[in-house]
Design a protein around this motif. Structure first.
Motif, mmCIF file in Angstrom:
data_model
loop_
_atom_site.group_PDB
_atom_site.id
_atom_site.type_symbol
_atom_site.label_atom_id
_atom_site.label_comp_id
_atom_site.label_asym_id
_atom_site.label_seq_id
_atom_site.Cartn_x
_atom_site.Cartn_y
_atom_site.Cartn_z
ATOM 1 N N SER A 155 35.195 52.269 49.422
ATOM 2 C CA SER A 155 36.378 51.522 49.016
ATOM 3 C C SER A 155 37.480 52.516 48.671
ATOM 4 O O SER A 155 37.363 53.273 47.713
ATOM 5 C CB SER A 155 36.069 50.639 47.799
ATOM 6 N N GLN A 156 38.531 52.515 49.483
ATOM 7 C CA GLN A 156 39.649 53.428 49.268
ATOM 8 C C GLN A 156 40.721 52.713 48.455
ATOM 9 O O GLN A 156 41.432 51.857 48.959
ATOM 10 C CB GLN A 156 40.241 53.867 50.617
ATOM 11 N N GLY A 157 40.838 53.026 47.174
ATOM 12 C CA GLY A 157 41.860 52.436 46.327
ATOM 13 C C GLY A 157 43.140 53.243 46.366
ATOM 14 O O GLY A 157 43.229 54.273 47.047
ATOM 15 N N THR A 158 44.144 52.797 45.642
ATOM 16 C CA THR A 158 45.419 53.514 45.617
ATOM 17 C C THR A 158 45.309 54.818 44.839
ATOM 18 O O THR A 158 46.044 55.766 45.091
ATOM 19 C CB THR A 158 46.514 52.637 44.995
ATOM 20 N N GLU A 159 44.372 54.871 43.885
ATOM 21 C CA GLU A 159 44.248 56.056 43.041
ATOM 22 C C GLU A 159 42.980 56.859 43.305
ATOM 23 O O GLU A 159 42.968 58.081 43.181
ATOM 24 C CB GLU A 159 44.288 55.665 41.563
ATOM 25 N N ARG A 160 41.890 56.170 43.643
ATOM 26 C CA ARG A 160 40.633 56.907 43.805
ATOM 27 C C ARG A 160 39.740 56.214 44.831
ATOM 28 O O ARG A 160 39.956 55.052 45.188
ATOM 29 C CB ARG A 160 39.894 57.031 42.472
ATOM 30 N N THR A 161 38.756 56.961 45.297
ATOM 31 C CA THR A 161 37.761 56.454 46.239
ATOM 32 C C THR A 161 36.497 56.089 45.475
ATOM 33 O O THR A 161 36.049 56.831 44.598
ATOM 34 C CB THR A 161 37.436 57.508 47.307
ATOM 35 N N PRO A 167 40.395 61.293 41.126
ATOM 36 C CA PRO A 167 41.632 61.072 41.885
ATOM 37 C C PRO A 167 42.090 62.306 42.668
ATOM 38 O O PRO A 167 42.787 62.185 43.675
ATOM 39 C CB PRO A 167 42.651 60.706 40.804
ATOM 40 N N ARG A 188 35.158 47.283 43.720
ATOM 41 C CA ARG A 188 36.580 47.354 44.086
ATOM 42 C C ARG A 188 37.398 46.657 43.010
ATOM 43 O O ARG A 188 37.538 45.416 43.031
ATOM 44 C CB ARG A 188 36.815 46.706 45.448
ATOM 45 N N SER A 237 41.516 42.355 46.924
ATOM 46 C CA SER A 237 41.514 42.578 48.371
ATOM 47 C C SER A 237 42.548 41.688 49.046
ATOM 48 O O SER A 237 42.835 40.581 48.585
ATOM 49 C CB SER A 237 40.142 42.264 48.966
ATOM 50 N N GLU A 262 40.604 46.563 42.531
ATOM 51 C CA GLU A 262 41.868 46.004 43.003
ATOM 52 C C GLU A 262 41.625 44.788 43.880
ATOM 53 O O GLU A 262 40.664 44.754 44.647
ATOM 54 C CB GLU A 262 42.642 47.064 43.791
ATOM 55 N N HIS A 312 36.939 40.722 43.722
ATOM 56 C CA HIS A 312 38.219 41.151 44.288
ATOM 57 C C HIS A 312 38.624 40.305 45.485
ATOM 58 O O HIS A 312 39.731 40.476 46.019
ATOM 59 C CB HIS A 312 38.133 42.621 44.709
#
Length: 341
Positions: free
Chosen positions: A31-37, A7, A77, A81, A79, A263
């Motif tokens: 994949s760019q998540g809210t917490e980590r790539t 993170p 991913r 989509s 999270e 996702h």
């Protein structure tokens, strides 16, 4: 395999990992998540045998992917989509409703249908310009003329346009007119067509085939996503069983099962599942309750006069009643739907 970045990793560290992969001849999906790539690796991973990726700055861990649908799966991913079609979101809190006739038949018919579904709260107008039919003698659609009529309806109502494409030529012809492609049940494993809509970079609604397993369905989505197009929405529309009371058997269990595996957003087509208009509304309510992100429903200004699938199309009055029901269900399920009735 995927690479999970820490993170606290910075863009330079992410770029360094990407460059190592690309210099090794591998494909890369980010994949760019809210917490980590998360960095997905596509290709023969054996070329990385002597490269200590896990020791590179910013790398948290390497995770092997067992499923064949690497991009569509939750490992890539975690999270959910959200597919954005010109500002209309599929997969978020708001329920997405696609409605319109099975086939575009005339200017008056498609305009009347568009105005009616818009009044009730639909955000998308569906209508077939290319109609793959069981019989070669059945109505096959208006093709480009139908696309022009759909565009005219969008220009007046502001509805997003979704239509089925059946060939590479149809994809090329449809690009200037539509906002979202639909891949029908018959073409769910037409892999060349899946690649073509993937290359188009337009959002895609991918229907499940009548004899397609969930794994096969997700692998079909993988074909589209492998071309770099991640804007894929899955559509459950009934599977073939021994039961003859309905056209197909709506597999509502597919909604939570797929959401556990993927996702991608999932919507339901109760019209093709039921084959009979009187069952469409209760199946629609059940689909929303099961967690579907929306519906695609056939609506015709005069179902008795429809040139295809007349028995399963709702009248505008019945569609409005359905939208009223959805507006009451949505808050209970912590979803949103704007009903204008």
């Amino acid at each position: 395999m995927i690479i999970v970045m820490n993170p606290k990793s910075n863009q330079m560290q992410i770029d360094d990992v990407i460059n190592v992969l690309k210099n090794s001849g591998l494909g890369v999906h980010i994949s760019q998540g809210t917490e980590r790539t998360i960095i997905g690796i596509i290709g023969d991973k054996s070329v990385l045998r002597d490269i200590p990726l896990e020791l590179m700055p910013g790398v948290e861990k390497l995770v092997p992917i067992v499923e064949s649908f690497k991009l569509a799966g939750k490992t890539f991913r975690p999270e959910p989509s959200i597919v954005n079609v010109n500002g209309v979101k599929i997969g978020g809190k708001e329920l997405a409703i696609m409605a319109g006739p099975c086939a575009v038949e005339s200017y008056d018919q498609i305009m009347e249908a568009a105005r009616a579904v818009k009044r009730s709260g639909a955000q998308f107008l569906r209508g077939g310009a290319f109609k793959p039919r069981t019989s070669p003698y059945a109505f096959q659609g208006l093709e480009e003329e139908g696309l022009k009529l759909l565009k005219a309806a969008r220009d007046e109502t502001g509805l997003q346009i979704i239509t089925e494409v059946t060939s590479e030529k149809a994809v090329e012809l449809s690009i200037p007119y539509v906002d979202m492609f639909q891949i029908g049940a018959r073409n769910v494993q037409n892999f060349q067509l899946l690649r073509e809509v993937g290359k188009s970079m337009k959002p895609v609604l991918l229907k499940r085939g009548s004899a397609t397993t969930i794994d096969e369905w997700l692998n079909a989505a993988e074909y589209i996503m492998s071309e770099g197009n991640y804007d894929v929405v899955l559509c459950e529309r009934g599977i073939r069983t021994f039961e003859t009371a309905t056209r197909n058997t709506l597999d509502l269990s597919a909604v939570p099962v797929v959401k556990n595996m993927s996702h991608l957003p999932v919507i339901v087509d109760p019209s093709h599942a039921a084959g009979k208009a009187k069952f469409v509304i209760p199946l629609s309510r059940a689909a929303i309750a099961a967690g579907a992100d929306g519906l695609i429903v056939e609506v015709h200004p005069n179902p008795m006069m429809a040139l295809s699938d007349a028995a399963q199309q709702l009248s505008p009055k019945d569609f409005d009643s359905l939208c009223s029901d959805i507006s009451k269900l949505a808050p209970i399920l912590e979803r949103e739907f704007c009903y204008y009735g």
